[in-house]
Design a protein around this motif. Sequence first.
Motif, PDB file in Angstrom:
ATOM      1  N   TRP A   1      26.858  16.358  38.523  1.00  0.00           N
ATOM      2  CA  TRP A   1      25.820  16.870  37.632  1.00  0.00           C
ATOM      3  C   TRP A   1      25.601  15.928  36.450  1.00  0.00           C
ATOM      4  CZ3 TRP A   1      22.250  19.778  39.168  1.00  0.00           C
ATOM      5  CH2 TRP A   1      22.467  20.839  40.051  1.00  0.00           C
ATOM      6  N   LEU A   2      26.659  15.358  35.940  1.00  0.00           N
ATOM      7  CA  LEU A   2      26.503  14.378  34.858  1.00  0.00           C
ATOM      8  C   LEU A   2      25.691  13.178  35.324  1.00  0.00           C
ATOM      9  CD1 LEU A   2      30.080  14.468  33.308  1.00  0.00           C
ATOM     10  CD2 LEU A   2      27.976  15.165  32.171  1.00  0.00           C
ATOM     11  N   ASN A   3      25.950  12.736  36.534  1.00  0.00           N
ATOM     12  CA  ASN A   3      25.199  11.594  37.070  1.00  0.00           C
ATOM     13  C   ASN A   3      23.708  11.918  37.188  1.00  0.00           C
ATOM     14  OD1 ASN A   3      27.658  10.289  37.303  1.00  0.00           O
ATOM     15  ND2 ASN A   3      27.888  10.763  39.482  1.00  0.00           N
ATOM     16  N   ILE A   4      23.389  13.163  37.572  1.00  0.00           N
ATOM     17  CA  ILE A   4      21.984  13.571  37.672  1.00  0.00           C
ATOM     18  C   ILE A   4      21.371  13.701  36.288  1.00  0.00           C
ATOM     19  CG2 ILE A   4      20.470  15.488  38.333  1.00  0.00           C
ATOM     20  CD1 ILE A   4      22.289  15.976  40.727  1.00  0.00           C
TER      21      ILE A   4
ATOM     22  N   ARG B   1      31.465  16.344  27.746  1.00  0.00           N
ATOM     23  CA  ARG B   1      30.914  14.997  27.965  1.00  0.00           C
ATOM     24  C   ARG B   1      29.403  14.968  27.803  1.00  0.00           C
ATOM     25  NH1 ARG B   1      33.559  13.844  33.668  1.00  0.00           N
ATOM     26  NH2 ARG B   1      32.452  11.848  33.506  1.00  0.00           N
ATOM     27  N   LEU B   2      28.856  16.052  27.263  1.00  0.00           N
ATOM     28  CA  LEU B   2      27.430  16.111  26.951  1.00  0.00           C
ATOM     29  C   LEU B   2      27.236  15.879  25.461  1.00  0.00           C
ATOM     30  CD1 LEU B   2      26.115  19.188  29.000  1.00  0.00           C
ATOM     31  CD2 LEU B   2      25.783  16.765  29.519  1.00  0.00           C
TER      32      LEU B   2
ATOM     33  N   ASP C   1      24.080  10.998  52.186  1.00  0.00           N
ATOM     34  CA  ASP C   1      23.274   9.842  51.757  1.00  0.00           C
ATOM     35  C   ASP C   1      22.083  10.256  50.905  1.00  0.00           C
ATOM     36  OD1 ASP C   1      24.989   8.263  53.304  1.00  0.00           O
ATOM     37  OD2 ASP C   1      23.750   8.571  55.085  1.00  0.00           O
ATOM     38  N   GLU C   2      22.251  11.278  50.085  1.00  0.00           N
ATOM     39  CA  GLU C   2      21.133  11.722  49.255  1.00  0.00           C
ATOM     40  C   GLU C   2      21.300  11.333  47.791  1.00  0.00           C
ATOM     41  OE1 GLU C   2      18.319  12.844  49.909  1.00  0.00           O
ATOM     42  OE2 GLU C   2      18.456  13.426  51.997  1.00  0.00           O
ATOM     43  N   HIS C   3      22.378  10.672  47.448  1.00  0.00           N
ATOM     44  CA  HIS C   3      22.627  10.359  46.054  1.00  0.00           C
ATOM     45  C   HIS C   3      22.696   8.855  45.820  1.00  0.00           C
ATOM     46  CE1 HIS C   3      23.381  14.618  45.591  1.00  0.00           C
ATOM     47  NE2 HIS C   3      24.296  14.564  46.527  1.00  0.00           N
ATOM     48  N   ASP C   4      22.005   8.091  46.639  1.00  0.00           N
ATOM     49  CA  ASP C   4      22.093   6.641  46.518  1.00  0.00           C
ATOM     50  C   ASP C   4      21.477   6.128  45.224  1.00  0.00           C
ATOM     51  OD1 ASP C   4      23.274   6.692  48.975  1.00  0.00           O
ATOM     52  OD2 ASP C   4      21.439   6.205  50.094  1.00  0.00           O
TER      53      ASP C   4
ATOM     54  N   ASP D   1      29.138   7.950  38.290  1.00  0.00           N
ATOM     55  CA  ASP D   1      30.282   8.189  37.406  1.00  0.00           C
ATOM     56  C   ASP D   1      30.024   7.753  35.971  1.00  0.00           C
ATOM     57  OD1 ASP D   1      31.519   9.208  39.605  1.00  0.00           O
ATOM     58  OD2 ASP D   1      32.659   7.410  40.047  1.00  0.00           O
ATOM     59  N   VAL D   2      29.003   8.342  35.362  1.00  0.00           N
ATOM     60  CA  VAL D   2      28.745   8.062  33.958  1.00  0.00           C
ATOM     61  C   VAL D   2      29.823   8.753  33.114  1.00  0.00           C
ATOM     62  CG1 VAL D   2      26.268   7.789  34.259  1.00  0.00           C
ATOM     63  CG2 VAL D   2      27.206  10.059  33.826  1.00  0.00           C
ATOM     64  N   PRO D   3      30.291   8.124  32.041  1.00  0.00           N
ATOM     65  CA  PRO D   3      31.338   8.753  31.225  1.00  0.00           C
ATOM     66  C   PRO D   3      30.826   9.897  30.371  1.00  0.00           C
ATOM     67  CG  PRO D   3      30.686   6.647  30.287  1.00  0.00           C
ATOM     68  CD  PRO D   3      29.966   6.761  31.603  1.00  0.00           C
TER      69      PRO D   3
END
Length: 597
Positions: free
Chosen positions: A274-277, A339-340, A304-307, A312-314
């Motif tokens: 979710w953070l990556n999105i 992390r928000l 293969d839907e998250h290419d 992995d954003v901090p």
Amino acid sequence: MDSSLNRLVAHSSRQGQSNDTSVSVVANANALTMPPFKYPSWPQPTFDRVQRTINDLPPEILSEILFLSEFHDSKDPDADAFEVAQQLSTVCRLWRHIMLDHSEIWARCFKVVDTPRKKMEMILQRVRGDRLDFELPALPLVSDPETGDVIWPSMVEFWQTSENADLLDKAMAQSRIFLAELSMADADILQWGPISARLPLLQKISLENARYRDCLVLDHRGLYDNERHPHWHTRSLRLVGCFFPIKPTFFCFLENLCIRDLDPVTTALTPQSWLNILAALPRLRRLSLEDAMTDSEAQSAFPDEHDDIIMDVPSVNLPTLDELTIKSRFHHIVSLITRLDIPDTCSVHISFHSLFQINTSTFGTFTSWLESRYNHDAPILGSTIMLQMSELACAFSNTSAQPHLDIRGEFMREFDERGAVLHDVDFTPDELLFALLAPLQAPCRHATDLRLYIVHEFDPAEHQTFWMHAFAPFAAVETLWLMSHNSFCFMGPMCEDGGLMQSYQSEQGVWKTRFLLPNLRSLLTLDVNFADPVSGWDNVSLGTMLLNLVKKRKKARRARLTNAIIKEASLLKGNTGKLPAAAEQEGLMAYAVRIIQ
């Protein structure tokens, strides 16, 4: 009549002109009557005598009045919107011209079901541009006559067999909002031609599968097309009980994201996913993730839907977020929310469950986040604080200020096949609430209104630590609400000694005497039985306990240990409450307490 008015009348009679407005005040036959006079002629334009009507309003204002009146018929609140619009358009030529020129009015008359073909054709003719809200309501369930099994209705089949199928295709092409209540037979809803063609151009998409606990995995083949629609127009996306993979690069205009009730095995995502999105959605203003997270990625449904997602954003910065709602297991919430990076003005609503998974490290991380965000010596939480407790839950909320902060914890015990408790917590709701209050002490010092709602019978003698130390920061409270019988019983120890507390000052090495809620002036109770004896208090009534509280606070004020005495008691009986006995009420009034019933 005074001299100044005489002079004004005399002046107006000398300066009178034919276009000045005459004013007279006429009383009844037995009263004085002011003679008519005219306003003097000033350089600015004067009022004319022509009676103004609604048609004299500018067309844009009149059109808005007609638009609002279409759905506010007090005589017939259930009137059909189309019929009301038709009637308004027959009043006069001007109204008809305005009504026919106002697409928004006719767009709000559109309904997918129960609309005759001729009426739907007329509506679509009068709607110009992308104005329609296309809503597919829940279809009725049917059962197999032989087996009795439920046959899930299909939206696509309903559409194909409708007598207005071609008009629905046309309406979808003119829609800006698409809402649908789905069933388990609607996995292919996004593959239906009119919907798939219009989906990237919609401003709002809301799909809900609320009638079945299994999450519906939507067929998303060919959903994203970089060449035709690299950026969707979507401002709001809401998925409840159903899901398709979200490629954030296509949702660069998204402002409202609401995801609820995903399956932890097939559709839910990890906090990191979710953070990556969210990292690619900087325009978000409202974010709601309720039961949408899991421990392990549900890759089986979406290979293969998250290419295109940043991996992995901090941490994630959401600079425009106004409201954040998260409901999940406690460690999921901690992994996400800490992390928000969100504005100080953002309202936060947190609901965590499965508390048996809490560990000291995770809880410490959460309370540190609370302290860094809220624990400032300023009224950032407003003047009203509400605390709630039951046998399996506790909650903290501020109700009078923006931004809102709501924290709710539900224990959610797990049971084995025999019904025995499999996982449980080793702490009580009041201990959890006390731990949550600790990092919020500074803003709580500015609260003047404290509300306590307890729906479980606690033994107050076993919870003295809570009310002695948890209530210590509320020094500015002037009004205390006890919103149930158990709430008053929970505060029983305070009634015995008035709130006296001995606290050890480690810096001076001495014990200090002080009273809780030193500024308390008003008490409000609801559903409290003040009349009957209470076994936990030596069979004395709560009315006697209340009188004792008033006496103790009066004595403490004389000794200058408190800043105020209780001057008002609002005793609301509600459904199960009973007022104090007459002698107890007289005792309260003898101490100058104003009783409100």
